[in-house]
Write a protein that holds these residues in place. Structure first.
Motif, short mmCIF file in Angstrom:
data_model
loop_
_atom_site.label_atom_id
_atom_site.label_comp_id
_atom_site.label_asym_id
_atom_site.label_seq_id
_atom_site.Cartn_x
_atom_site.Cartn_y
_atom_site.Cartn_z
N HIS A 2 0.84 -1.18 0.00
CA HIS A 2 0.00 0.00 0.00
C HIS A 2 0.89 1.24 0.00
O HIS A 2 1.81 1.36 0.80
CB HIS A 2 -0.90 0.01 1.24
N HIS A 3 0.60 2.18 -0.92
CA HIS A 3 1.43 3.38 -1.04
C HIS A 3 0.72 4.62 -0.51
O HIS A 3 1.05 5.74 -0.88
CB HIS A 3 1.83 3.58 -2.50
N LEU A 4 -0.29 4.42 0.34
CA LEU A 4 -0.95 5.51 1.04
C LEU A 4 -1.45 6.59 0.08
O LEU A 4 -1.31 7.79 0.32
CB LEU A 4 0.01 6.12 2.08
N GLY A 5 -2.04 6.13 -1.04
CA GLY A 5 -2.67 7.06 -1.97
C GLY A 5 -1.74 7.76 -2.94
O GLY A 5 -2.18 8.62 -3.70
N ALA A 6 -0.46 7.39 -2.96
CA ALA A 6 0.50 8.05 -3.85
C ALA A 6 0.54 7.35 -5.20
O ALA A 6 0.43 6.13 -5.29
CB ALA A 6 1.89 8.05 -3.22
#
Length: 247
Positions: A2-6
């Motif tokens: 997971h890239h936290l929305g990036a």
């Protein structure tokens, strides 16, 4: 992970940067044992559709079945067989084909393959649409310097003439090479990075790009590219051509 929305992807009014971290694979009519990643389509304002097709061995891509739609296919990797009533060709990696509108055909993977597919309605000179299938191998085409720059080579895959209303080329940049000017024009582009990377200017934004990235450029979007790295940068690029701006 997971890239936290990036994401490196970006969508603006006149351009799209579509990067692999944001790709979504979907089924398409006429596609078996494979999936598609749609990059550009009328939904984004494009007058053409460009998508990546990933085929398993034995996977097939049939014609769109839509009236008046031409197709161009570039074999990014693997090998596929093109079959129609008029032709049978085996297309290796860097092989390509142009199929005129309303010609039934299938592409069958004889090994796992990745294809760049462009579908476009004919909007060229009235009554002048092409009628013959064109095939070739991009790697066998001599590169022509752009603007007498030997570090920037163009390989044209579509024939010239009013019966063809779009062009598809590859452009190869030696490390450090760049376009000689910022381009602004009526034509739109679909661009797939094949090798290397660099910096692309789209309108007033500057984007790092690498192999696997796709770019859509709308009409009049300011555009410029410079190659960065120790290896060549190369991309496949579509543009509409040989048609009236009102079409």
């Amino acid at each position: 992970m997971h890239h936290l929305g990036a994401t490196r992807s970006a969508h603006r009014r006149d351009h799209l940067l579509h990067t692999p971290d944001a790709f979504i694979r979907i089924p398409l009519p006429g596609l078996t044992l494979g999936s598609a990643i749609v990059h550009a389509a009328p939904a984004i304002g494009a007058a053409f559709t460009q998508y990546t097709v990933e085929l398993q061995v034995g996977g097939k891509l049939a014609d769109s079945g839509l009236p008046g739609v031409q197709r161009f296919v570039f074999v990014q990797s693997g090998t596929v067989d093109l079959a129609s009533e008029a032709a049978f060709r085996s297309l290796p990696a860097t092989g390509f084909c142009f199929v005129p509108a309303d010609v039934a055909h299938t592409l069958t993977a004889t090994e796992a393959a990745v294809l760049q597919v462009i579908d476009k309605p004919f909007t060229g000179l009235e009554g002048a649409a092409a009628t013959r299938i064109v095939t070739g191998v991009e790697s066998q085409i001599p590169g022509m310097p752009l603007g007498d720059d030997p570090d920037l080579l163009v390989r044209a895959m579509m024939p010239a003439g009013g019966e063809y209303d779009f062009a598809v080329n590859t452009m190869s940049y030696a490390p450090g090479a760049s376009l000689a000017q910022v381009e602004v024009h009526v034509m739109e582009h679909g661009l797939m990075m094949l090798e290397g990377g660099g910096i692309y200017r789209l309108n007033d934004a500057w984007y790092p790009v690498a192999a696997g990235d796709f770019i859509w450029m709308g009409p009049y979007c300011p555009q410029w590219f410079g190659a960065i790295g120790k290896t060549q940068a190369k991309y496949l690029i579509y543009k509409d051509f040989n048609r009236h701006p009102l079409a």
